[in-house]
Design an enzyme around this catalytic site. Structure first.
Site, PDB file in Angstrom:
ATOM      1  N   ASP A 393     -30.973   2.771 176.281  1.00  0.00           N
ATOM      2  CA  ASP A 393     -31.811   1.990 176.947  1.00  0.00           C
ATOM      3  C   ASP A 393     -32.624   0.763 175.572  1.00  0.00           C
ATOM      4  O   ASP A 393     -33.078  -0.434 175.784  1.00  0.00           O
ATOM      5  CB  ASP A 393     -33.028   2.427 177.758  1.00  0.00           C
ATOM      6  CG  ASP A 393     -33.969   3.156 177.317  1.00  0.00           C
ATOM      7  OD1 ASP A 393     -33.185   3.797 176.046  1.00  0.00           O
ATOM      8  OD2 ASP A 393     -34.948   3.641 177.645  1.00  0.00           O
ATOM      9  N   ARG A 397     -39.019   3.341 171.299  1.00  0.00           N
ATOM     10  CA  ARG A 397     -40.482   4.094 172.163  1.00  0.00           C
ATOM     11  C   ARG A 397     -39.709   5.778 172.295  1.00  0.00           C
ATOM     12  O   ARG A 397     -38.616   5.877 171.722  1.00  0.00           O
ATOM     13  CB  ARG A 397     -40.989   3.278 172.960  1.00  0.00           C
ATOM     14  CG  ARG A 397     -40.158   3.023 174.040  1.00  0.00           C
ATOM     15  CD  ARG A 397     -40.307   2.804 175.853  1.00  0.00           C
ATOM     16  NE  ARG A 397     -39.381   2.710 176.683  1.00  0.00           N
ATOM     17  CZ  ARG A 397     -39.521   1.879 177.757  1.00  0.00           C
ATOM     18  NH1 ARG A 397     -40.317   0.739 177.781  1.00  0.00           N
ATOM     19  NH2 ARG A 397     -38.194   1.810 178.461  1.00  0.00           N
ATOM     20  N   ASP A 398     -40.596   6.368 172.652  1.00  0.00           N
ATOM     21  CA  ASP A 398     -40.195   7.431 173.244  1.00  0.00           C
ATOM     22  C   ASP A 398     -39.014   7.135 174.130  1.00  0.00           C
ATOM     23  O   ASP A 398     -39.359   8.052 175.353  1.00  0.00           O
ATOM     24  CB  ASP A 398     -41.502   8.641 173.157  1.00  0.00           C
ATOM     25  CG  ASP A 398     -42.677   7.329 173.725  1.00  0.00           C
ATOM     26  OD1 ASP A 398     -41.623   7.484 175.190  1.00  0.00           O
ATOM     27  OD2 ASP A 398     -43.158   9.045 175.164  1.00  0.00           O
ATOM     28  N   GLU A 399     -38.293   6.850 173.729  1.00  0.00           N
ATOM     29  CA  GLU A 399     -37.076   7.208 175.332  1.00  0.00           C
ATOM     30  C   GLU A 399     -35.216   6.791 174.696  1.00  0.00           C
ATOM     31  O   GLU A 399     -35.034   8.219 174.593  1.00  0.00           O
ATOM     32  CB  GLU A 399     -37.273   6.066 176.117  1.00  0.00           C
ATOM     33  CG  GLU A 399     -36.777   6.011 177.646  1.00  0.00           C
ATOM     34  CD  GLU A 399     -37.332   5.398 178.731  1.00  0.00           C
ATOM     35  OE1 GLU A 399     -37.170   5.745 179.789  1.00  0.00           O
ATOM     36  OE2 GLU A 399     -38.436   4.676 178.379  1.00  0.00           O
ATOM     37  N   ASP A 406     -28.566   0.855 182.838  1.00  0.00           N
ATOM     38  CA  ASP A 406     -28.093  -0.235 181.837  1.00  0.00           C
ATOM     39  C   ASP A 406     -26.999  -0.330 181.458  1.00  0.00           C
ATOM     40  O   ASP A 406     -26.392  -1.755 180.845  1.00  0.00           O
ATOM     41  CB  ASP A 406     -29.408   0.049 180.317  1.00  0.00           C
ATOM     42  CG  ASP A 406     -30.687   0.163 181.129  1.00  0.00           C
ATOM     43  OD1 ASP A 406     -30.755   0.818 182.347  1.00  0.00           O
ATOM     44  OD2 ASP A 406     -31.839   0.567 180.460  1.00  0.00           O
ATOM     45  N   TRP A 458     -27.005   2.880 189.304  1.00  0.00           N
ATOM     46  CA  TRP A 458     -27.332   3.686 187.670  1.00  0.00           C
ATOM     47  C   TRP A 458     -26.523   4.833 187.687  1.00  0.00           C
ATOM     48  O   TRP A 458     -25.596   4.442 187.083  1.00  0.00           O
ATOM     49  CB  TRP A 458     -28.507   4.519 187.927  1.00  0.00           C
ATOM     50  CG  TRP A 458     -29.404   3.620 187.126  1.00  0.00           C
ATOM     51  CD1 TRP A 458     -30.131   4.515 186.175  1.00  0.00           C
ATOM     52  CD2 TRP A 458     -30.829   2.402 187.643  1.00  0.00           C
ATOM     53  NE1 TRP A 458     -31.088   2.694 185.442  1.00  0.00           N
ATOM     54  CE2 TRP A 458     -31.796   2.072 187.310  1.00  0.00           C
ATOM     55  CE3 TRP A 458     -30.328   1.932 188.507  1.00  0.00           C
ATOM     56  CZ2 TRP A 458     -32.057   0.398 186.053  1.00  0.00           C
ATOM     57  CZ3 TRP A 458     -30.845   0.901 188.738  1.00  0.00           C
ATOM     58  CH2 TRP A 458     -31.846   0.177 187.525  1.00  0.00           C
ATOM     59  N   GLU A 662     -37.609  -5.674 177.652  1.00  0.00           N
ATOM     60  CA  GLU A 662     -37.239  -5.621 178.193  1.00  0.00           C
ATOM     61  C   GLU A 662     -37.539  -6.411 179.871  1.00  0.00           C
ATOM     62  O   GLU A 662     -36.829  -6.222 180.883  1.00  0.00           O
ATOM     63  CB  GLU A 662     -37.986  -4.087 178.307  1.00  0.00           C
ATOM     64  CG  GLU A 662     -37.893  -3.220 180.099  1.00  0.00           C
ATOM     65  CD  GLU A 662     -38.086  -1.749 179.071  1.00  0.00           C
ATOM     66  OE1 GLU A 662     -39.691  -2.079 178.678  1.00  0.00           O
ATOM     67  OE2 GLU A 662     -38.148  -0.697 180.074  1.00  0.00           O
ATOM     68  N   HIS A 683     -33.963  -4.330 174.503  1.00  0.00           N
ATOM     69  CA  HIS A 683     -33.648  -3.581 175.783  1.00  0.00           C
ATOM     70  C   HIS A 683     -32.412  -4.353 175.898  1.00  0.00           C
ATOM     71  O   HIS A 683     -32.518  -5.878 176.159  1.00  0.00           O
ATOM     72  CB  HIS A 683     -34.554  -4.084 176.878  1.00  0.00           C
ATOM     73  CG  HIS A 683     -35.054  -2.416 177.507  1.00  0.00           C
ATOM     74  ND1 HIS A 683     -35.616  -1.931 176.701  1.00  0.00           N
ATOM     75  CD2 HIS A 683     -34.851  -1.956 178.924  1.00  0.00           C
ATOM     76  CE1 HIS A 683     -35.598  -0.503 177.174  1.00  0.00           C
ATOM     77  NE2 HIS A 683     -34.968  -0.949 178.412  1.00  0.00           N
TER      78      HIS A 683
HETATM   79  C1  BGC Z   1     -35.847   2.506 181.001  1.00  0.00           C
HETATM   80  C2  BGC Z   1     -34.760   1.790 181.297  1.00  0.00           C
HETATM   81  C3  BGC Z   1     -34.078   2.665 182.854  1.00  0.00           C
HETATM   82  C4  BGC Z   1     -35.068   3.119 183.306  1.00  0.00           C
HETATM   83  C5  BGC Z   1     -35.322   3.439 185.159  1.00  0.00           C
HETATM   84  C6  BGC Z   1     -36.444   2.734 181.758  1.00  0.00           C
HETATM   85  O1  BGC Z   1     -37.481   3.861 181.574  1.00  0.00           O
HETATM   86  O2  BGC Z   1     -35.943   1.934 179.701  1.00  0.00           O
HETATM   87  O3  BGC Z   1     -34.052   0.308 180.956  1.00  0.00           O
HETATM   88  O4  BGC Z   1     -33.128   1.773 183.237  1.00  0.00           O
HETATM   89  O5  BGC Z   1     -36.185   3.533 183.238  1.00  0.00           O
HETATM   90  O6  BGC Z   1     -35.709   2.506 186.280  1.00  0.00           O
END
Ligand code: BGC
Length: 783
Positions: A393, A397-399, A406, A458, A662, A683
């Site tokens: 995504d 950040r912390d992801e 996506d 998703w 994003e 994003h």
């Molecule tokens: C991500 C998104 C992802 C979403 C789900 C987010 O935190 O960055 O791109 O699809 O969560 O809704």
């Protein structure tokens, strides 16, 4: 300015697949590690509590030092060939006789390590010699046990990193020898004190161990390694291109917004890290903090990184000019904020190192509008930043997770920019490995950090992405490989429904980050499930499964009729009355006849009602432009595309964006930055408009899988004077160049070998059929 490392033509994925069939031999070392370091760290973490805890992250950081592993070995004769295979639970770098093997990053890639682990293969013939040799390795946490995702959680797959290697040596006389990882290796720690994806690296050059990776180093004081045979996952060759350096970037400027804080602007938002050049006293500590944007005072924005520390620290050994770059981390950034630098750094103190999976560049787009060119550049820039072993995504950040929604929204655009065939092959295995026992598919893949049902738009990535790869590359194998898992998913969806309508409860992110009226989750559920049934019927036909074709066509018809009964009123209004509901209804052919006409009218009205601006989030944005073209309203599509006021694609471009944001309003002049809790500047989801731009301004569309048959149909607008587009398809290069000269349009096309194309010359009703080669036409300008 920018030194390019791999570009068109250098990495050929098909050649890679082919090569991989040769490196299929397995790897047979033992899994070794240095576990006691982790145990000590638990104690240390408690001590570090104070210095590392901030408000939003209440857990202390646990950052184990990477392990250094080594072994001396002797080779008895002249060498014909030497091949190294290596793998890790974590990230590894192997060194042979003082040199690092290969230039890949983050090997062996991200998988659900409990199920599947990859190994990489290197030809190291030139790196070993007759006599004494040494093999060494550095082992970091990586995705296996480092921080990834939110909530400061680590050890997602296990606590102790491991590595495995096998070096096969073939002597000139035909005899062979194999060196493997086993209990004879030694372990220690070294100058790398911390190395973590989200947090960054700390490197203390005063702790360097000269010669540790060379023969004859005295490792008496090193520790015994831990050996385990408890790893039961499948071990396979790495199936796609590795992460590598894409380019080096020189800063545009250096500012000093605060005394002693130097902010370097690298000019665009990318993923990677900075290389530091410094001359300092022994023990001088220089910190590089990474940010995507600046605050008003000229310092970097850190809040949107959430729990990611995103800092690298270098401690000088005090030995003249020192040059250092991290190897086991990456950041998403445009700015580097340097503190602790001795004196005032010159611009060359920092060099940006951009990393990405080495997918070959296959597309190019240019037109007479610089803003569109910038939008296109921002799309590919953001793709590079997020195609790092898996489609993520965001890189900052912390992801940094493989969010399924996506990926499905963006896959078609991705294919037009880079050759992502094997890249998606890999990720689809990650997705298949993540499939839940009931057949449902997940929010992210590899699954661990954000488990559970992805829900509509998703989870459907498991249907949409294999089909996209089949259509773009003509690659039936992807359907063969995933058909069973696709079937299980659609069966799961079908079973969960009542009379072909969604169940009472289900997870759904909705039309994520929309700014117009919201779209009911039920409508997304029904529309996407119908879309899945359509794909399944087509996939079944490709695979010759006649009964399934019938079964899925029936499912589609049932879903369609339930959709109409439940959501469409007599005026053709669809529940939610958002742009997105009409986009989905038309895109998935869910409304017919009078209702279809009404849906078209409602869609245009919903756009007009927002003063010709966008309303959708990730879900509706994917198909909005395609639907406008499908209903003969490319004029409206162009109107949306050329709008540069909020919310629109060109609004960020007008405001200096160097990547895809994003949110439509990640930053506005009135409100400044959006809520830091969810505000990435890299994003790719809204970059899904790239496909429309490419296929409708450029006019190149594949109408038979793998570009076997092509339609060339560029849409003219008085806002553009020319466009120049090319695509290296699996069959070869397709290109279109058109120029308006008064009322005339000059059109030049190039069609690949053994391929038919139907060319719609601007202003002419009927298409001309042409074969391979170059063709020139003169048409008339008509909007
Ligand atoms: C991500 C998104 C992802 C979403 C789900 C987010 O935190 O960055 O791109 O699809 O969560 O809704």
């Amino acid at each position: 300015m920018r030194k390019m490392f791999f570009q068109r033509g250098i990495t050929v994925c098909l050649a890679f697949l082919f090569a991989c069939s040769f490196c299929n031999a397995n790897i047979s070392g033992k899994w070794i590690g240095f576990d006691s370091v982790s145990r000590e760290l638990k104690v240390d973490a408690a001590k570090k509590m104070e210095q590392n805890v901030d408000d939003q992250n209440s857990r202390p950081l646990v950052l184990p030092p990477p392990r250094y592993l080594r072994k001396d070995f002797a080779l008895k004769g002249e060498i014909r060939k030497a091949t190294l295979r290596a793998s890790a639970l974590g990230w590894y770098n192997v060194h042979l006789n003082g040199e690092r093997v290969g230039d890949d990053y983050f090997t062996p890639g991200w998988t659900d390590y409990n199920k599947r682990i990859y190994f990489n293969t290197y030809d190291v013939t030139d790196m070993v010699n007759k006599g004494d040799n040494a093999i060494g390795a550095i082992l970091a946490d990586g995705w296996y046990s480092g921080y990834i995702g939110w909530g400061r959680i680590r050890d997602h797959y296990g606590k102790n990193t491991r590595m495995m290697a096998q070096l096969d040596v073939e002597y000139i006389d035909g005899s062979t020898e194999t060196i493997i990882t086993d209990g004879s290796w030694k372990a220690s720690t070294g100058p790398l004190l911390e190395a973590d994806i989200l947090m960054g690296e700390v490197y203390d050059a005063t702790h360097e161990i000269p010669g540790w990776d060379k023969a004859g180093y005295d490792d008496k004081r090193w520790n015994a390694v831990d050996v385990t045979d408890e790893i039961k996952a499948i071990i396979e060759p790495y199936p796609t291109v590795t992460v590598q350096v894409f380019q080096e970037i020189k800063p545009l400027s250096v500012m000093e917004p605060k005394k002693g804080t130097f902010v370097f602007d690298l000019g665009s938002n990318f993923a990677g890290f900075a290389r530091l050049k410094v001359k300092g006293k022994k023990g001088a500590r220089i910190t590089l903090a990474y940010g995507e944007r600046l605050l008003k005072d000229g310092t970097i924005l850190k809040a949107n990184l959430r729990g990611a520390r995103a800092e690298d620290t270098y401690i000088c050994k005090g030995d003249g000019i020192e040059i250092w770059k991290p190897r086991f981390t990456f950041h998403g950034f445009q700015y580097v904020s340097v503190t602790g630098y001795p004196g005032t750094p010159k611009k060359d103190a920092i060099t940006g190192i951009e990393l990405t999976s080495a997918t070959r560049v296959v597309g190019s787009f240019e037109c007479s509008d610089e803003r569109l060119n910038k939008l296109y550049q921002n799309i590919i820039q953001t793709q590079r930043a997020n195609f790092i072993d898996i489609p993520t995504d965001c890189p900052q950040r912390d992801e940094r997770l493989g969010w399924t929604g996506d990926a499905q929204a963006y896959v078609r655009t991705a294919c037009l920019n880079m050759d992502v065939q094997t890249f998606f092959h890999k990720w689809l295995v990650d997705l298949m490995d993540a499939q839940l026992a009931n057949g449902d598919l997940t929010k992210v893949a590899p699954m661990k950090t954000a488990g559970g049902s992805g829900g509509p738009a998703w989870a459907d990535a498991g249907i949409i992405c294999p089909w996209a790869i089949y259509e773009v590359y003509g690659d039936k194998s992807v359907l063969e490989k995933h058909y069973e898992s696709m079937t299980r998913f659609v069966e799961f969806r079908e079973k969960s429904m009542n009379d072909f309508l969604p169940p009472e409860e289900f997870h759904c992110f909705g039309d994520w980050l929309h700014v117009g009226p919201s779209t009911p989750k039920e409508v997304i559920f029904s529309a996407y499930t119908a879309g899945d049934a359509q794909i399944m019927a087509k996939a079944a036909a490709v695979l010759g499964k006649k009964d399934d074709v019938k079964k899925y066509n029936e499912l589609y018809e049932n879903l369609k009729s339930a959709f109409n009964k439940a959501y469409v009123d007599k005026d053709g209004k669809i529940q939610g009355h958002s742009q997105t509901v009409y986009v989905m209804a038309i895109w998935f052919d869910l409304v017919d006849g009078e209702m279809r006409e009404k849906a078209e009218e409602h869609l245009i009205e919903r756009i007009k009602n927002r003063h010709w601006h966008l309303g959708p989030g990730f879900v509706g944005t994917r198909d909005l432009m395609h639907v406008l073209t499908k209903i003969g309203r490319t004029d409206v599509a162009y109107r949306l595309l050329f709008t540069d006021t909020y919310p629109s694609w060109l609004f960020p471009v007008k405001n200096g964006a160097t990547s895809i944001w994003e949110r439509w309003d990640s930053w506005t002049p009135e409100k400044g930055y959006q809520d830091a809790g969810m505000n990435s500047f890299s994003h790719y989801a809204y970059g899904s408009v790239g496909q429309w731009i490419f296929e409708n301004i450029g006019g190149i569309k594949s109408v038979e899988p793998g570009y076997k048959k092509i339609v060339i149909k560029p849409y003219m607008t008085d806002q553009l004077e020319w466009a120049n587009v090319s695509y290296d398809s699996v069959r070869g290069k397709v290109s279109v160049k058109w120029t308006r000269e008064g009322e005339k349009v000059k059109l030049d096309v190039e069609i690949p070998p053994d391929t038919m194309a139907q060319v719609y010359v601007p202003g002419k009703e009927n298409a001309v059929t042409v074969g391979s080669g170059k063709h020139a036409f003169i048409g008339e300008f008509k909007q």
